[in-house]
Structure formats: C-alpha cells, structure tokens
Design a protein around this motif. Sequence first.
Motif, mmCIF file in Angstrom:
data_model
loop_
_atom_site.group_PDB
_atom_site.id
_atom_site.type_symbol
_atom_site.label_atom_id
_atom_site.label_comp_id
_atom_site.label_asym_id
_atom_site.label_seq_id
_atom_site.Cartn_x
_atom_site.Cartn_y
_atom_site.Cartn_z
ATOM 1 N N PHE A 56 12.440 54.999 77.459
ATOM 2 C CA PHE A 56 12.370 55.266 76.023
ATOM 3 C C PHE A 56 11.237 54.480 75.377
ATOM 4 O O PHE A 56 10.544 54.982 74.483
ATOM 5 N N HIS A 57 11.054 53.230 75.841
ATOM 6 C CA HIS A 57 9.948 52.421 75.313
ATOM 7 C C HIS A 57 8.599 53.076 75.599
ATOM 8 O O HIS A 57 7.717 53.109 74.726
ATOM 9 N N LEU A 58 8.438 53.596 76.797
ATOM 10 C CA LEU A 58 7.176 54.260 77.133
ATOM 11 C C LEU A 58 6.952 55.488 76.257
ATOM 12 O O LEU A 58 5.838 55.734 75.785
ATOM 13 N N ILE A 59 8.020 56.261 76.046
ATOM 14 C CA ILE A 59 7.899 57.467 75.211
ATOM 15 C C ILE A 59 7.649 57.072 73.762
ATOM 16 O O ILE A 59 6.772 57.622 73.088
ATOM 17 N N ALA A 60 8.444 56.090 73.274
ATOM 18 C CA ALA A 60 8.311 55.679 71.873
ATOM 19 C C ALA A 60 6.940 55.091 71.597
ATOM 20 O O ALA A 60 6.374 55.279 70.509
ATOM 21 N N ASP A 61 6.392 54.379 72.576
ATOM 22 C CA ASP A 61 5.088 53.761 72.377
ATOM 23 C C ASP A 61 3.986 54.800 72.203
ATOM 24 O O ASP A 61 2.928 54.487 71.649
ATOM 25 N N ARG A 62 4.236 56.011 72.647
ATOM 26 C CA ARG A 62 3.240 57.083 72.513
ATOM 27 C C ARG A 62 3.469 57.920 71.259
ATOM 28 O O ARG A 62 2.517 58.435 70.683
ATOM 29 N N PHE A 63 4.743 58.061 70.846
ATOM 30 C CA PHE A 63 5.048 58.959 69.737
ATOM 31 C C PHE A 63 5.416 58.226 68.453
ATOM 32 O O PHE A 63 5.196 58.754 67.372
ATOM 33 N N ILE A 64 5.996 57.031 68.561
ATOM 34 C CA ILE A 64 6.300 56.230 67.360
ATOM 35 C C ILE A 64 5.840 54.788 67.591
ATOM 36 O O ILE A 64 6.649 53.861 67.602
ATOM 37 N N PRO A 65 4.542 54.583 67.784
ATOM 38 C CA PRO A 65 4.057 53.216 68.038
ATOM 39 C C PRO A 65 4.370 52.301 66.867
ATOM 40 O O PRO A 65 4.220 52.678 65.709
ATOM 41 N N ILE A 66 4.805 51.096 67.184
ATOM 42 C CA ILE A 66 5.179 50.132 66.154
ATOM 43 C C ILE A 66 4.500 48.805 66.445
ATOM 44 O O ILE A 66 4.251 48.463 67.610
ATOM 45 N N THR A 67 4.178 48.077 65.412
ATOM 46 C CA THR A 67 3.563 46.757 65.556
ATOM 47 C C THR A 67 4.032 45.854 64.425
ATOM 48 O O THR A 67 4.349 46.326 63.323
ATOM 49 N N ASP A 68 4.130 44.567 64.733
ATOM 50 C CA ASP A 68 4.456 43.590 63.694
ATOM 51 C C ASP A 68 3.224 42.817 63.255
ATOM 52 O O ASP A 68 3.327 41.849 62.509
ATOM 53 N N LEU A 69 2.047 43.259 63.716
ATOM 54 C CA LEU A 69 0.790 42.604 63.346
ATOM 55 C C LEU A 69 0.104 43.395 62.239
ATOM 56 O O LEU A 69 -0.995 43.926 62.397
ATOM 57 N N GLY A 70 0.793 43.516 61.124
ATOM 58 C CA GLY A 70 0.233 44.199 59.954
ATOM 59 C C GLY A 70 -0.012 43.210 58.830
ATOM 60 O O GLY A 70 0.788 42.302 58.593
#
Length: 387
Positions: A56-70
């Motif tokens: 799920f992480h691999l899929i999510a990283d491609r379709f709903i990428p998230i970052t806390d470095l904003g």
Amino acid sequence: MTDNKQPASNVEDPAMPEDVTKESSQQHIAKDNAKTLKIRKVTNIILLVVCGLFVFHLIADRFIPITDLGRVRGFVVPITPQVSGEVIEISVIPNTLVQEGDVLAKINPIDYEIALQTAQQNVTQAGQNMGALSANVTASEAKVTSAKASLKNAQVQSKRIFAMADKGVMSQADADNARAELSSAEAGVASAQADLAKSKERLGSEGENNTNVKSALLALEQAKINLERTHIIAPTSGVAANFRLKEGVYAVAGQPIMTFISSEDVWIEASYRENSLGNMKAGDDVEFALDFAPGKVFKGKVAFIDYGIDWGQNEQSGKLAQASGQTGWLRQSQRFPVTITFDKEIAKGFKRVGGQADVIVYTDDSSIVNVFGKLWIRLISWLSYVR
C-alpha cells in the motif's frame, strides 16, 4: 474369614500410573501444538499485514504522495524610503495586518513642501520669461518689417536719382549718396532679420514645449513626487515586521527601515522525494495541514514542479569533474521542490511565512486510495496539537 480380607482401597493397580502419565503427556503435546499453531497464525497475519502495508505504501507513494517537509513561503519586501528625512510618525503596529496603500510611517515634509513651492515659482518665472522672449520676437519682427519698408523706399528713391543722374539733371554725388542709402537699407534688413533669428532662438518652442518651461514643469513634478514619498505606504496587504523604529530617527533614502511580509502572494513549497513525482503534475488537487492551525485541513493546487535543483556539482573550467560517492539501493533520496497554491480566503489569517505544513497530493481524482489519504491528512492535522 474376616481376618483374611483386605480393604479395597489398599489394593495396588500397577497399570494406572502409566496410563495417567501417557494421557498427561498427550495433553501437553496437544497444548504445545495448539500454541505453536496460534503463534504461527499470528505471525502469518502480522507478515501479511506488513506486506500489505508495504504494498500500500508503494501504491500510495505514487498516487497520493505525502511529505511533512512543507514550508509556507511569501514575498518579504524591505521597506526602503525614497527620500531622506526625520521620521515624525509611525502609523503601523508590528505584525499587525494592514491593507495596500495604508501609511506605515511619515517623514518630515517641510523641506519637500518648500521644494514644491520653489518649483511652482520656477514654473511661473519660466512662463514670464517666455512672455518676455515672445515680446522680443514680436519687436524683432516689427523691426524686420520696418527695415524692409525702408529698403523698398530706398530702392525707389535710388532708382529715380540714378535715372536723373544719367540725364545730367542731378550730380554724380547725389547718385553716390543714393547708392549708400540703398546699401544701408539692405544692411538694416539683414541686421533686423539676424536680431529676429536670435530672439526666436532664445524663445525656443512656445507653450509647454519650451525648453525652460518644460524643465520647470519636470522639476515641479519631481517635487510633488518627493512630497508624496514622505508618506511610506504598504505595497500590498500584509504585515510590517522586524523593525525597531522610533520617531526622530533620520531615515536615509535607499536604506531599509522595516521588513514587510505580503499576505497576498503566499504559497507552500513542499519537498518531495524524486520517485514520488512520477504521477504528479500541475493542477493536481492538494490538501495540507498547517502546524499553526491544528485540526484544520486546507485545499490547494499544484502550481508547478521545479525542473532542476542545485546538487552540489560546482564544476569549474580547468578542473576535473566530480563524481557522487552515494551508492546502493538505500542511498539518500533526492528531493525536488513542489510549489502549492491555495485559496486566499480559505487560509486567511493562517498564512505565516516560514510555517511548517504536511502536504498530500491527489494525482488521480477517482483513485480509491484518495479515501485513505484524506483520512491520513486529517489524522495528521489533529496530531499537530501534541507535536
């Protein structure tokens, strides 16, 4: 007979202890097997959950990428006076929202008011000078007209005298005098025309196109602008920060006296890992949580993705190329800035430049993983209370 009988409870059965032992051993083995099966089952479940989460992480990283470095970014403008003078009034409170055009501070306008009055007088003087020069031109034109009339009269008179001198009625001396008067009249015309040319040259163009008048008008306009610049105004809506300004301080033109943070053009710069950008594009929907506003989720759009970054390869001519020393599957990932814009009204009052943000991008509107992304970003927003 009664003496030979033994009590039933005292009769020994040698087979009973062995059977009990076997049954007890079988029960222990069964319990151990059950426990082993239970542990194996739990272990398999944990492995399946971990594998599922990894996938799920691999899929999510491609379709709903998230970052806390904003980070919330904005335009930080140094407020620099354009004229010099003593600060006589400070009209803004530090870190208080002001609107575009509001007065931030005032510089003593006395010198610039005097300069304005002087410029106005110079315009009046230039107009008067132009009037005098125009009068000179008119007088020179009249002299040219008079000189031409005298020349014409001299030509008529000399013609008669020359004719009478040829007949002997008048002497040759009279003819010489007539010839001299004709030459003098011609010289008078030339002189008058030269004076007219000088007068016109001094006058130049008439009206506002006159050189002296135009210079005076430009000086007047500059004096008006300088007087207006004694009022230091806010360039946009925002706040004035980082200043320790007091009345009586002498402000120097070109030297900043305070810092202004615009609240209009504000955006978020999010750093994403390079392999998270595969499906991301400009226009994708974004949700983000600000540390300054726990429990709130804001919406935005991807404005653009930086095409390149500085990765430390400062190669110079005449030097050998540098090679990166990072190798292996788990080498440090490269990050690229992604610019996020958002509705000004939605986040009004929360847009503090430098504030941190968690950002999630939805690369596909119809993706089922978007539901998990929306739940996750809202959970993160609530966790901001305890960070």
